[in-house]
Scaffold this motif. Sequence first.
Motif, PDB file in Angstrom:
ATOM      1  N   THR A 115       0.808  -1.217   0.000  1.00 37.07           N
ATOM      2  CA  THR A 115       0.000   0.000   0.000  1.00 37.07           C
ATOM      3  C   THR A 115       0.837   1.260   0.000  1.00 37.07           C
ATOM      4  O   THR A 115       0.525   2.228  -0.697  1.00 37.07           O
ATOM      5  N   TRP A 116       1.940   1.260   0.773  1.00 39.50           N
ATOM      6  CA  TRP A 116       2.639   2.512   1.037  1.00 39.50           C
ATOM      7  C   TRP A 116       4.030   2.623   0.427  1.00 39.50           C
ATOM      8  O   TRP A 116       4.475   3.718   0.112  1.00 39.50           O
ATOM      9  N   GLN A 117       4.737   1.514   0.274  1.00 38.72           N
ATOM     10  CA  GLN A 117       6.144   1.612  -0.041  1.00 38.72           C
ATOM     11  C   GLN A 117       6.405   2.211  -1.424  1.00 38.72           C
ATOM     12  O   GLN A 117       7.430   2.832  -1.656  1.00 38.72           O
ATOM     13  N   HIS A 118       5.475   2.045  -2.351  1.00 40.50           N
ATOM     14  CA  HIS A 118       5.721   2.475  -3.723  1.00 40.50           C
ATOM     15  C   HIS A 118       5.111   3.839  -4.033  1.00 40.50           C
ATOM     16  O   HIS A 118       5.034   4.223  -5.189  1.00 40.50           O
ATOM     17  N   ARG A 119       4.702   4.572  -3.013  1.00 38.70           N
ATOM     18  CA  ARG A 119       4.242   5.939  -3.238  1.00 38.70           C
ATOM     19  C   ARG A 119       5.438   6.848  -3.535  1.00 38.70           C
ATOM     20  O   ARG A 119       6.582   6.486  -3.271  1.00 38.70           O
ATOM     21  N   PRO A 120       5.188   8.070  -4.051  1.00 39.54           N
ATOM     22  CA  PRO A 120       6.290   9.011  -4.288  1.00 39.54           C
ATOM     23  C   PRO A 120       6.728   9.685  -2.990  1.00 39.54           C
ATOM     24  O   PRO A 120       6.218  10.738  -2.603  1.00 39.54           O
ATOM     25  N   TRP A 121       7.675   9.060  -2.274  1.00 44.12           N
ATOM     26  CA  TRP A 121       8.160   9.582  -1.007  1.00 44.12           C
ATOM     27  C   TRP A 121       9.466  10.347  -1.224  1.00 44.12           C
ATOM     28  O   TRP A 121      10.279   9.992  -2.066  1.00 44.12           O
ATOM     29  N   PHE A 122       9.660  11.387  -0.401  1.00 45.46           N
ATOM     30  CA  PHE A 122      10.923  12.129  -0.400  1.00 45.46           C
ATOM     31  C   PHE A 122      11.383  12.295   1.045  1.00 45.46           C
ATOM     32  O   PHE A 122      10.569  12.487   1.944  1.00 45.46           O
ATOM     33  N   LEU A 123      12.694  12.220   1.233  1.00 45.50           N
ATOM     34  CA  LEU A 123      13.279  12.444   2.550  1.00 45.50           C
ATOM     35  C   LEU A 123      14.010  13.784   2.521  1.00 45.50           C
ATOM     36  O   LEU A 123      14.815  14.044   1.621  1.00 45.50           O
ATOM     37  N   VAL A 124      13.726  14.646   3.491  1.00 46.61           N
ATOM     38  CA  VAL A 124      14.337  15.967   3.569  1.00 46.61           C
ATOM     39  C   VAL A 124      15.043  16.084   4.917  1.00 46.61           C
ATOM     40  O   VAL A 124      14.489  15.705   5.947  1.00 46.61           O
ATOM     41  N   TYR A 125      16.258  16.579   4.900  1.00 49.94           N
ATOM     42  CA  TYR A 125      17.000  16.760   6.135  1.00 49.94           C
ATOM     43  C   TYR A 125      17.946  17.941   5.950  1.00 49.94           C
ATOM     44  O   TYR A 125      18.105  18.470   4.852  1.00 49.94           O
ATOM     45  N   HIS A 126      18.572  18.356   7.012  1.00 47.15           N
ATOM     46  CA  HIS A 126      19.383  19.563   7.023  1.00 47.15           C
ATOM     47  C   HIS A 126      20.828  19.196   7.280  1.00 47.15           C
ATOM     48  O   HIS A 126      21.115  18.376   8.150  1.00 47.15           O
ATOM     49  N   ARG A 127      21.739  19.763   6.506  1.00 47.27           N
ATOM     50  CA  ARG A 127      23.143  19.421   6.654  1.00 47.27           C
ATOM     51  C   ARG A 127      23.738  20.191   7.833  1.00 47.27           C
ATOM     52  O   ARG A 127      24.520  21.128   7.690  1.00 47.27           O
ATOM     53  N   CYS A 128      23.322  19.821   8.998  1.00 44.36           N
ATOM     54  CA  CYS A 128      23.840  20.381  10.242  1.00 44.36           C
ATOM     55  C   CYS A 128      23.564  19.329  11.307  1.00 44.36           C
ATOM     56  O   CYS A 128      23.439  18.149  10.997  1.00 44.36           O
ATOM     57  N   GLN A 129      23.436  19.704  12.553  1.00 40.15           N
ATOM     58  CA  GLN A 129      23.097  18.740  13.589  1.00 40.15           C
ATOM     59  C   GLN A 129      21.716  18.155  13.290  1.00 40.15           C
ATOM     60  O   GLN A 129      20.714  18.850  13.325  1.00 40.15           O
ATOM     61  N   VAL A 130      21.668  16.873  12.965  1.00 36.87           N
ATOM     62  CA  VAL A 130      20.422  16.238  12.549  1.00 36.87           C
ATOM     63  C   VAL A 130      19.795  15.522  13.744  1.00 36.87           C
ATOM     64  O   VAL A 130      20.335  14.531  14.224  1.00 36.87           O
ATOM     65  N   GLU A 131      18.684  16.038  14.220  1.00 40.09           N
ATOM     66  CA  GLU A 131      17.937  15.376  15.286  1.00 40.09           C
ATOM     67  C   GLU A 131      16.740  14.622  14.739  1.00 40.09           C
ATOM     68  O   GLU A 131      16.181  13.772  15.416  1.00 40.09           O
ATOM     69  N   ALA A 132      16.339  14.943  13.518  1.00 38.08           N
ATOM     70  CA  ALA A 132      15.208  14.273  12.886  1.00 38.08           C
ATOM     71  C   ALA A 132      15.306  14.477  11.388  1.00 38.08           C
ATOM     72  O   ALA A 132      15.871  15.460  10.898  1.00 38.08           O
ATOM     73  N   ALA A 133      14.776  13.514  10.648  1.00 35.43           N
ATOM     74  CA  ALA A 133      14.572  13.661   9.215  1.00 35.43           C
ATOM     75  C   ALA A 133      13.068  13.792   8.988  1.00 35.43           C
ATOM     76  O   ALA A 133      12.264  13.483   9.881  1.00 35.43           O
ATOM     77  N   PHE A 134      12.683  14.240   7.801  1.00 32.70           N
ATOM     78  CA  PHE A 134      11.276  14.491   7.534  1.00 32.70           C
ATOM     79  C   PHE A 134      10.903  13.872   6.192  1.00 32.70           C
ATOM     80  O   PHE A 134      11.567  14.095   5.184  1.00 32.70           O
ATOM     81  N   MET A 135       9.845  13.078   6.223  1.00 31.29           N
ATOM     82  CA  MET A 135       9.410  12.316   5.070  1.00 31.29           C
ATOM     83  C   MET A 135       8.161  12.968   4.478  1.00 31.29           C
ATOM     84  O   MET A 135       7.232  13.324   5.205  1.00 31.29           O
ATOM     85  N   TYR A 136       8.156  13.145   3.160  1.00 33.55           N
ATOM     86  CA  TYR A 136       7.057  13.842   2.485  1.00 33.55           C
ATOM     87  C   TYR A 136       6.387  12.919   1.488  1.00 33.55           C
ATOM     88  O   TYR A 136       7.055  12.306   0.646  1.00 33.55           O
ATOM     89  N   ASP A 137       5.070  12.818   1.585  1.00 39.80           N
ATOM     90  CA  ASP A 137       4.256  12.062   0.636  1.00 39.80           C
ATOM     91  C   ASP A 137       3.752  13.048  -0.414  1.00 39.80           C
ATOM     92  O   ASP A 137       2.867  13.857  -0.156  1.00 39.80           O
ATOM     93  N   ALA A 138       4.352  13.014  -1.619  1.00 33.92           N
ATOM     94  CA  ALA A 138       4.016  13.998  -2.654  1.00 33.92           C
ATOM     95  C   ALA A 138       2.586  13.839  -3.151  1.00 33.92           C
ATOM     96  O   ALA A 138       1.967  14.813  -3.584  1.00 33.92           O
ATOM     97  N   ARG A 139       2.046  12.633  -3.084  1.00 34.64           N
ATOM     98  CA  ARG A 139       0.687  12.424  -3.585  1.00 34.64           C
ATOM     99  C   ARG A 139      -0.349  13.010  -2.634  1.00 34.64           C
ATOM    100  O   ARG A 139      -1.308  13.661  -3.049  1.00 34.64           O
TER     101      ARG A 139
END
Length: 366
Positions: free
Chosen positions: A51-75
Amino acid sequence: MPTRWDDLPQELQLQVLARMRPLTWLRQREVCKGWKAIIDSRDFAEQCVETWQHRPWFLVYHRCQVEAAFMYDAREKVWYRLPLGFLPVRGTGRAAAGGLLCVEESDADSFKALYVCDPVARTYSKLPPMPHPQPGRKRAVTLLVGDEVLHYKVLVGCSHRMEVYDSLSSSWRSLAPAPTVWFPSTTPVLSRDCVFALWRLAAPGLAPEVYRLFKCDPTEGAWKPVDVRMPPELTTPHLTEQGGRIMMVGGVWTENMVKSIQIWELDQSPPPAGPRWDFVAQVPAALAQLSLGAGINTSSAWSGEYLSIGYGDKLLSYHLGTKRWTVSPSAGWLLGRGLWTLVNSFRPNFAPRLKRIQSPPPAPSD
């Protein structure tokens, strides 16, 4: 006709639960024993992958102290937060691919350690030290993931040298150096078993910069130039790949200013038809001005039919089928960090019980 949840067949209950938003399943397990049994089942894990793995997902993060990454569902235009507190060190995000994220240790000496983690399954592996770490030099890091999440490669470029780590052998090896006048410019991509990368001419004061496309067969370990004419007046380009197709996003200089952001696709036809860069699309003027105002950032990724470009606290997404641009909801945690926002296509591992990263075995003691 069933009127209560308990009257629904278990197969239908499984499909309904699997279609609820990811990362909420831990809370759903606490609703009742029936839901817990379903969510802990192998059938549920397999349904989530479908159901979920083949959706258009993107991972966004910041090139500094990384405490969390953020996942975006484009659909669905929905953001998810992925805390990284399970890592044993504080780090900086360097690369992502498949469902994995590569983090570089930030609170260390000159020989910074690299970790590869699964931010959904909350597992990680520490890579062994590089054979030629070159302390104090800036490193370009790329993560390449095969069809199976258990197999990945990490490419680390520094000056003219590039090292490759293979998770199957748990070891590093060196690729042949590129010509001495060229330096790695952007993140390499893997296409048709060859690594493609943009290299920048090492000449100061060039405006715009001079770029050239190189490719390397990892089995041979040698870089070779690709005989393709680069788009004129190109600056800050970035490569992205999917299914053997290579896209490039970059700025275009006009009268000593970056006036537009464009997308090209590499036509890999043999001569005389190719290879060549074919124009695909241009970021609309109003959106391009917003992006340029946040800092020139062509960090981009391609997932499904969507190609996304990071700027400010949003993503610009271009649908290759409909040729329409959309803008993601605001993500305040990236506000003012557009220049350093990194965007990668992502294949989240929603079934950690089926696929996990295994930490390497401890080295034998003397």
